[in-house]
Design a protein around this motif. Structure first.
Motif, short mmCIF file in Angstrom:
data_model
loop_
_atom_site.label_atom_id
_atom_site.label_comp_id
_atom_site.label_asym_id
_atom_site.label_seq_id
_atom_site.Cartn_x
_atom_site.Cartn_y
_atom_site.Cartn_z
N GLN A 48 3.67 -12.01 10.67
CA GLN A 48 4.72 -11.98 10.68
C GLN A 48 5.96 -12.13 9.66
N ARG A 49 5.38 -13.22 9.33
CA ARG A 49 6.30 -13.41 8.01
C ARG A 49 6.53 -12.50 7.00
N GLN A 50 5.42 -11.75 6.38
CA GLN A 50 5.86 -10.70 5.59
C GLN A 50 6.67 -9.19 6.48
N LEU A 51 6.45 -8.93 7.41
CA LEU A 51 6.90 -7.92 7.86
C LEU A 51 8.28 -8.43 8.12
N GLY A 52 9.16 -9.66 8.58
CA GLY A 52 10.57 -10.05 8.51
C GLY A 52 10.79 -10.44 7.36
N ARG A 53 10.48 -11.10 6.12
CA ARG A 53 10.69 -10.70 5.38
C ARG A 53 11.66 -8.94 4.41
N ALA A 54 10.77 -8.12 4.54
CA ALA A 54 11.25 -7.57 4.15
C ALA A 54 11.68 -6.36 5.34
N ARG A 84 14.77 -8.30 6.67
CA ARG A 84 16.06 -9.34 5.70
C ARG A 84 15.93 -9.09 4.59
N ALA A 85 15.28 -7.91 3.48
CA ALA A 85 15.62 -7.49 2.82
C ALA A 85 16.21 -6.42 2.38
N GLY A 86 15.78 -5.64 3.76
CA GLY A 86 16.80 -4.14 3.64
C GLY A 86 16.07 -3.26 4.54
N ALA A 87 15.16 -3.56 4.31
CA ALA A 87 14.15 -2.03 5.24
C ALA A 87 14.11 -2.07 6.58
N ARG A 88 14.55 -0.29 6.64
CA ARG A 88 15.14 -0.32 7.96
C ARG A 88 13.46 0.10 8.16
N ALA A 89 12.33 0.13 8.27
CA ALA A 89 11.12 0.12 8.99
C ALA A 89 9.88 -0.61 7.76
N ALA A 90 8.72 -1.27 8.42
CA ALA A 90 8.00 -1.99 7.35
C ALA A 90 7.04 -1.73 8.24
N VAL A 91 5.95 -1.07 7.05
CA VAL A 91 4.14 -1.45 7.75
C VAL A 91 3.83 -2.36 6.28
N LEU A 92 2.18 -2.97 6.92
CA LEU A 92 1.13 -3.44 6.63
C LEU A 92 -0.14 -3.52 7.02
N VAL A 93 -0.62 -2.95 5.98
CA VAL A 93 -1.74 -2.55 5.71
C VAL A 93 -2.90 -3.65 5.01
N GLY A 94 -3.93 -3.38 5.29
CA GLY A 94 -5.12 -4.31 4.57
C GLY A 94 -5.89 -3.37 3.42
N SER A 95 -6.83 -4.39 2.95
CA SER A 95 -7.19 -3.24 2.52
C SER A 95 -8.63 -3.43 1.91
N ASP A 96 -8.91 -3.31 3.75
CA ASP A 96 -10.66 -3.23 4.19
C ASP A 96 -10.85 -1.48 4.24
N LEU A 97 -9.76 -0.73 3.60
CA LEU A 97 -9.70 1.13 4.21
C LEU A 97 -10.54 1.69 2.95
N PRO A 98 -11.54 1.71 2.44
CA PRO A 98 -12.12 2.74 1.16
C PRO A 98 -11.34 4.03 1.26
N GLY A 99 -11.19 4.53 2.91
CA GLY A 99 -10.40 6.06 2.88
C GLY A 99 -8.88 5.86 2.97
N LEU A 100 -8.18 4.85 2.90
CA LEU A 100 -7.45 5.16 2.95
C LEU A 100 -6.77 5.95 2.14
N SER A 101 -5.69 7.07 2.99
CA SER A 101 -4.77 7.89 2.31
C SER A 101 -3.45 7.98 2.64
N VAL A 102 -3.09 8.60 1.00
CA VAL A 102 -1.21 8.37 1.12
C VAL A 102 -0.47 9.15 2.89
N GLN A 103 -1.52 10.53 3.13
CA GLN A 103 -1.02 11.24 4.74
C GLN A 103 -0.91 10.07 5.55
N GLN A 104 -2.21 9.31 5.54
CA GLN A 104 -2.09 7.88 6.86
C GLN A 104 -1.06 6.73 6.53
N ILE A 105 0.01 6.32 5.27
CA ILE A 105 0.97 5.92 5.23
C ILE A 105 2.10 6.52 5.81
N GLN A 106 2.50 7.98 5.02
CA GLN A 106 3.39 8.90 5.30
C GLN A 106 3.33 8.90 7.37
#
Length: 191
Positions: free
Chosen positions: A75-81, A83-105
């Motif tokens: 909640q804190r990190q999404l709120g900071r983003a 408040r800093a002016g983001a119109r959308a914020a996505v939070l991801v962990g670091s547990d996915l060896p298969g994470l791709s740019v397409q998934q973030i998009q």
């Protein structure tokens, strides 16, 4: 800033990360795996950032997340983003060896249609959460409070909170994250 991607992860130090995995393979090995996973996640995040004008990537490790449970820290990190002016914020962990740019998009694209996007994990949690700025302001922490973090009902409890807000969240593809030794089988060569 228009889009914010937050990488929320534990410090890749022995005894400070991947505790469930460390119980089987030891603290040193678990820290090495965390380091590789984190490096991969940051590399994907930076690749995504280069595709988006005005996009910001934040790496939030360990004590930089602040105190409190996982829900409060997210909640804190999404709120900071926002408040800093983001119109959308996505939070991801670091547990996915298969994470791709397409998934973030895909996650940011989903936020054009709903205030909330979730990447469901096969263990009952989720590997990604994203909110529009309006969604972040509307939920005011309710989405992340009272959740049994680390349990098999995290996704279900979060979906119940979303329903209480009268939201129909967008769901990405189900994935297995890497928390336990059995989770390593599909990624054996990748991690």
């Amino acid at each position: 800033m228009s889009l914010a991607l937050i990488v929320l992860a534990r410090q890749p130090s022995p005894g400070r990360c991947k505790r469930r995995l460390a119980a089987t393979i030891g603290d040193q090995s678990a820290a090495r795996i965390q380091q590789r996973l984190l490096a991969h996640t940051v590399a994907v995040a930076r690749q995504w950032q280069h595709t988006q004008a005005g996009a910001v990537v934040s790496l939030c490790l360990g004590h930089h997340q602040g105190s409190g449970g996982l829900g409060l820290r997210m909640q804190r990190q999404l709120g900071r983003a926002v408040r800093a002016g983001a119109r959308a914020a996505v939070l991801v962990g670091s547990d996915l060896p298969g994470l791709s740019v397409q998934q973030i998009q895909q996650a940011f694209s989903a936020l054009h249609h709903a205030p909330l996007v979730l990447g469901p994990a096969c263990d009952g949690g989720y590997w990604l959460v994203g909110l529009t700025a309006a969604g972040q302001r509307q939920q005011r922490g309710r989405l992340f409070s009272g959740i049994g973090w680390g349990g098999s009902e995290v996704l279900q409890q979060t979906l119940q909170r979303a329903a209480a807000l009268q939201w129909s969240p967008q769901l990405l593809r189900w994935q297995s994250d890497l928390d336990r030794i059995d989770d390593m089988a599909p990624w054996h060569g990748a991690a």
